[in-house]
Design a protein around this motif. Structure first.
Motif, PDB file in Angstrom:
ATOM      1  N   ARG A   1     -75.536  -2.761   4.927  1.00 16.79           N
ATOM      2  CA  ARG A   1     -76.279  -3.647   4.023  1.00 16.79           C
ATOM      3  C   ARG A   1     -76.182  -5.095   4.490  1.00 16.79           C
ATOM      4  O   ARG A   1     -77.150  -5.849   4.429  1.00 16.79           O
ATOM      5  CB  ARG A   1     -75.737  -3.491   2.601  1.00 16.79           C
ATOM      6  CG  ARG A   1     -76.533  -4.169   1.540  1.00 16.79           C
ATOM      7  CD  ARG A   1     -76.061  -3.779   0.133  1.00 16.79           C
ATOM      8  NE  ARG A   1     -76.415  -2.389  -0.158  1.00 16.79           N
ATOM      9  CZ  ARG A   1     -75.553  -1.358  -0.205  1.00 16.79           C
ATOM     10  NH1 ARG A   1     -74.267  -1.553  -0.011  1.00 16.79           N
ATOM     11  NH2 ARG A   1     -75.969  -0.142  -0.465  1.00 16.79           N
TER      12      ARG A   1
ATOM     13  N   GLN B   1     -78.534  -5.585   7.307  1.00 12.67           N
ATOM     14  CA  GLN B   1     -79.896  -5.686   6.782  1.00 12.67           C
ATOM     15  C   GLN B   1     -80.142  -7.074   6.181  1.00 12.67           C
ATOM     16  O   GLN B   1     -81.188  -7.669   6.400  1.00 12.67           O
ATOM     17  CB  GLN B   1     -80.137  -4.602   5.729  1.00 12.67           C
ATOM     18  CG  GLN B   1     -81.544  -4.633   5.166  1.00 12.67           C
ATOM     19  CD  GLN B   1     -81.719  -3.773   3.936  1.00 12.67           C
ATOM     20  OE1 GLN B   1     -80.763  -3.508   3.215  1.00 12.67           O
ATOM     21  NE2 GLN B   1     -82.939  -3.335   3.701  1.00 12.67           N
ATOM     22  N   ARG B   2     -79.183  -7.604   5.455  1.00 14.16           N
ATOM     23  CA  ARG B   2     -79.333  -8.926   4.834  1.00 14.16           C
ATOM     24  C   ARG B   2     -79.410 -10.045   5.864  1.00 14.16           C
ATOM     25  O   ARG B   2     -79.862 -11.138   5.547  1.00 14.16           O
ATOM     26  CB  ARG B   2     -78.186  -9.184   3.866  1.00 14.16           C
ATOM     27  CG  ARG B   2     -78.313  -8.388   2.593  1.00 14.16           C
ATOM     28  CD  ARG B   2     -77.210  -8.730   1.620  1.00 14.16           C
ATOM     29  NE  ARG B   2     -77.310  -7.900   0.438  1.00 14.16           N
ATOM     30  CZ  ARG B   2     -76.284  -7.469  -0.250  1.00 14.16           C
ATOM     31  NH1 ARG B   2     -75.055  -7.796   0.096  1.00 14.16           N
ATOM     32  NH2 ARG B   2     -76.459  -6.699  -1.301  1.00 14.16           N
TER      33      ARG B   2
ATOM     34  N   VAL C   1     -81.341  -9.993   8.333  1.00 11.67           N
ATOM     35  CA  VAL C   1     -82.749 -10.061   8.737  1.00 11.67           C
ATOM     36  C   VAL C   1     -83.487 -10.877   7.671  1.00 11.67           C
ATOM     37  O   VAL C   1     -83.272 -10.672   6.476  1.00 11.67           O
ATOM     38  CB  VAL C   1     -83.353  -8.645   8.872  1.00 11.67           C
ATOM     39  CG1 VAL C   1     -84.833  -8.702   9.208  1.00 11.67           C
ATOM     40  CG2 VAL C   1     -82.583  -7.846   9.920  1.00 11.67           C
TER      41      VAL C   1
ATOM     42  N   LEU D   1     -86.195 -12.431   4.987  1.00 10.15           N
ATOM     43  CA  LEU D   1     -87.195 -11.886   4.063  1.00 10.15           C
ATOM     44  C   LEU D   1     -88.607 -12.241   4.516  1.00 10.15           C
ATOM     45  O   LEU D   1     -89.540 -11.454   4.354  1.00 10.15           O
ATOM     46  CB  LEU D   1     -86.962 -12.417   2.645  1.00 10.15           C
ATOM     47  CG  LEU D   1     -85.774 -11.828   1.906  1.00 10.15           C
ATOM     48  CD1 LEU D   1     -85.500 -12.616   0.625  1.00 10.15           C
ATOM     49  CD2 LEU D   1     -86.023 -10.365   1.590  1.00 10.15           C
TER      50      LEU D   1
ATOM     51  N   CYS E   1     -85.304 -13.404  14.854  1.00 12.39           N
ATOM     52  CA  CYS E   1     -84.537 -12.388  14.117  1.00 12.39           C
ATOM     53  C   CYS E   1     -83.262 -12.016  14.867  1.00 12.39           C
ATOM     54  O   CYS E   1     -82.205 -11.861  14.251  1.00 12.39           O
ATOM     55  CB  CYS E   1     -85.397 -11.156  13.873  1.00 12.39           C
ATOM     56  SG  CYS E   1     -86.700 -11.416  12.661  1.00 12.39           S
TER      57      CYS E   1
ATOM     58  N   ARG F   1     -85.125  -0.702  11.863  1.00  8.64           N
ATOM     59  CA  ARG F   1     -86.543  -0.366  11.699  1.00  8.64           C
ATOM     60  C   ARG F   1     -86.714   1.157  11.620  1.00  8.64           C
ATOM     61  O   ARG F   1     -87.464   1.668  10.792  1.00  8.64           O
ATOM     62  CB  ARG F   1     -87.353  -0.942  12.854  1.00  8.64           C
ATOM     63  CG  ARG F   1     -88.839  -0.901  12.569  1.00  8.64           C
ATOM     64  CD  ARG F   1     -89.619  -1.526  13.700  1.00  8.64           C
ATOM     65  NE  ARG F   1     -90.331  -0.440  14.327  1.00  8.64           N
ATOM     66  CZ  ARG F   1     -90.538  -0.313  15.603  1.00  8.64           C
ATOM     67  NH1 ARG F   1     -90.093  -1.194  16.451  1.00  8.64           N
ATOM     68  NH2 ARG F   1     -91.208   0.702  16.076  1.00  8.64           N
TER      69      ARG F   1
ATOM     70  N   LEU G   1     -85.249   0.058   7.048  1.00  6.26           N
ATOM     71  CA  LEU G   1     -84.556  -1.045   6.392  1.00  6.26           C
ATOM     72  C   LEU G   1     -85.118  -2.393   6.839  1.00  6.26           C
ATOM     73  O   LEU G   1     -84.833  -3.426   6.238  1.00  6.26           O
ATOM     74  CB  LEU G   1     -83.054  -0.986   6.682  1.00  6.26           C
ATOM     75  CG  LEU G   1     -82.352   0.270   6.185  1.00  6.26           C
ATOM     76  CD1 LEU G   1     -80.906   0.287   6.656  1.00  6.26           C
ATOM     77  CD2 LEU G   1     -82.440   0.380   4.672  1.00  6.26           C
ATOM     78  N   VAL G   2     -85.904  -2.362   7.912  1.00 10.28           N
ATOM     79  CA  VAL G   2     -86.576  -3.534   8.463  1.00 10.28           C
ATOM     80  C   VAL G   2     -88.018  -3.127   8.731  1.00 10.28           C
ATOM     81  O   VAL G   2     -88.276  -1.999   9.147  1.00 10.28           O
ATOM     82  CB  VAL G   2     -85.881  -3.989   9.773  1.00 10.28           C
ATOM     83  CG1 VAL G   2     -86.715  -5.016  10.523  1.00 10.28           C
ATOM     84  CG2 VAL G   2     -84.502  -4.537   9.482  1.00 10.28           C
TER      85      VAL G   2
ATOM     86  N   SER H   1     -89.172  -8.385   9.221  1.00  9.15           N
ATOM     87  CA  SER H   1     -88.629  -8.858   7.952  1.00  9.15           C
ATOM     88  C   SER H   1     -87.795  -7.742   7.330  1.00  9.15           C
ATOM     89  O   SER H   1     -87.944  -6.563   7.656  1.00  9.15           O
ATOM     90  CB  SER H   1     -89.740  -9.278   6.995  1.00  9.15           C
ATOM     91  OG  SER H   1     -90.542  -8.165   6.643  1.00  9.15           O
ATOM     92  N   ARG H   2     -86.935  -8.151   6.427  1.00  4.09           N
ATOM     93  CA  ARG H   2     -86.088  -7.215   5.697  1.00  4.09           C
ATOM     94  C   ARG H   2     -86.958  -6.391   4.748  1.00  4.09           C
ATOM     95  O   ARG H   2     -87.782  -6.932   4.017  1.00  4.09           O
ATOM     96  CB  ARG H   2     -85.048  -8.000   4.909  1.00  4.09           C
ATOM     97  CG  ARG H   2     -84.060  -7.168   4.161  1.00  4.09           C
ATOM     98  CD  ARG H   2     -83.066  -7.984   3.360  1.00  4.09           C
ATOM     99  NE  ARG H   2     -82.832  -9.336   3.861  1.00  4.09           N
ATOM    100  CZ  ARG H   2     -82.472 -10.365   3.100  1.00  4.09           C
ATOM    101  NH1 ARG H   2     -82.299 -10.209   1.819  1.00  4.09           N
ATOM    102  NH2 ARG H   2     -82.274 -11.545   3.633  1.00  4.09           N
TER     103      ARG H   2
ATOM    104  N   ASP I   1     -87.700  -4.045   1.453  1.00  3.36           N
ATOM    105  CA  ASP I   1     -87.215  -4.015   0.073  1.00  3.36           C
ATOM    106  C   ASP I   1     -86.703  -2.608  -0.211  1.00  3.36           C
ATOM    107  O   ASP I   1     -87.298  -1.844  -0.963  1.00  3.36           O
ATOM    108  CB  ASP I   1     -88.334  -4.397  -0.887  1.00  3.36           C
ATOM    109  CG  ASP I   1     -87.854  -4.511  -2.323  1.00  3.36           C
ATOM    110  OD1 ASP I   1     -86.637  -4.721  -2.523  1.00  3.36           O
ATOM    111  OD2 ASP I   1     -88.686  -4.377  -3.233  1.00  3.36           O
TER     112      ASP I   1
END
Length: 175
Positions: free
Chosen positions: A17, A20-21, A23, A25, A33, A57, A61-62, A70-71, A73
């Motif tokens: 996580r 992922q964060r 990356v 938004l 990136c 990706r 998650l990306v 981008s991250r 959702d």
């Protein structure tokens, strides 16, 4: 399309996580990136950051857009990571089939997985890397570690809490 990069598995999904964060938004180009991932996750080089970007990706998650990465959702839940591994990472179906055939007496090791998938290594990787066998053997160990992280594989042996290249695996509870 299945992606090749398989970074070292984190200790848990909370650590994933955090990757992922790292990356943004708002979509950014690959260089931006990768630089952000390197800074926020203390990665050693751009290639490692690029591998993480591609891998996330594959796990959905990306997202890759026309403006960059981008991250997504989406939370890195065990279910999402399992599905991403199954659908988006090269040689996972072969690894899962090998795990299904394994037993505690005859578990799958990284060397076994490499031997079973050796012929599936892309030709350009063989040509580009003089030590491609060691590279893909290491990749097999990391892949087994990821499968164990989300209970698609279970380590067996002397220290099942410390998966390593020589550790054997069988199918996990989530298989």
């Amino acid at each position: 399309m299945r992606l090749k990069p398989v970074p070292d598995p984190p200790a848990d999904l909370d650590a994933l996580r955090e990757y992922q964060r790292a990356v943004p938004l708002v979509p950014g180009d690959t260089d931006d990136c990768c630089a952000r991932l390197r800074r926020r996750r203390d990665l050693p080089d751009r290639q490692t950051a690029n591998d993480w970007l591609a891998f996330m990706r594959a796990l959905d998650l990306v997202e890759e857009t026309s403006r960059g990465f981008s991250r997504a959702d989406a939370e890195p839940t065990p279910e999402r990571v399992r599905e991403g591994l199954r659908e988006g990472v090269l040689l996972v179906p072969e690894a899962l089939a090998a795990l299904d055939d394994a037993s505690p007496a005859d578990p799958v090791t990284a060397a076994d997985l490499f031997a079973a998938t050796r012929d599936r290594v892309p030709r350009h990787d063989r040509a580009r890397d003089p030590d491609w066998e060691a590279t893909w053997r290491d990749r097999a160990a990391r892949l087994l570690g990821w499968l164990a992280l989300v209970d698609l594989a279970a380590p067996v042996g002397d220290d099942p809490d410390s998966p390593a290249a020589g550790t054997g695996y069988v199918a996990g509870d989530a298989r």
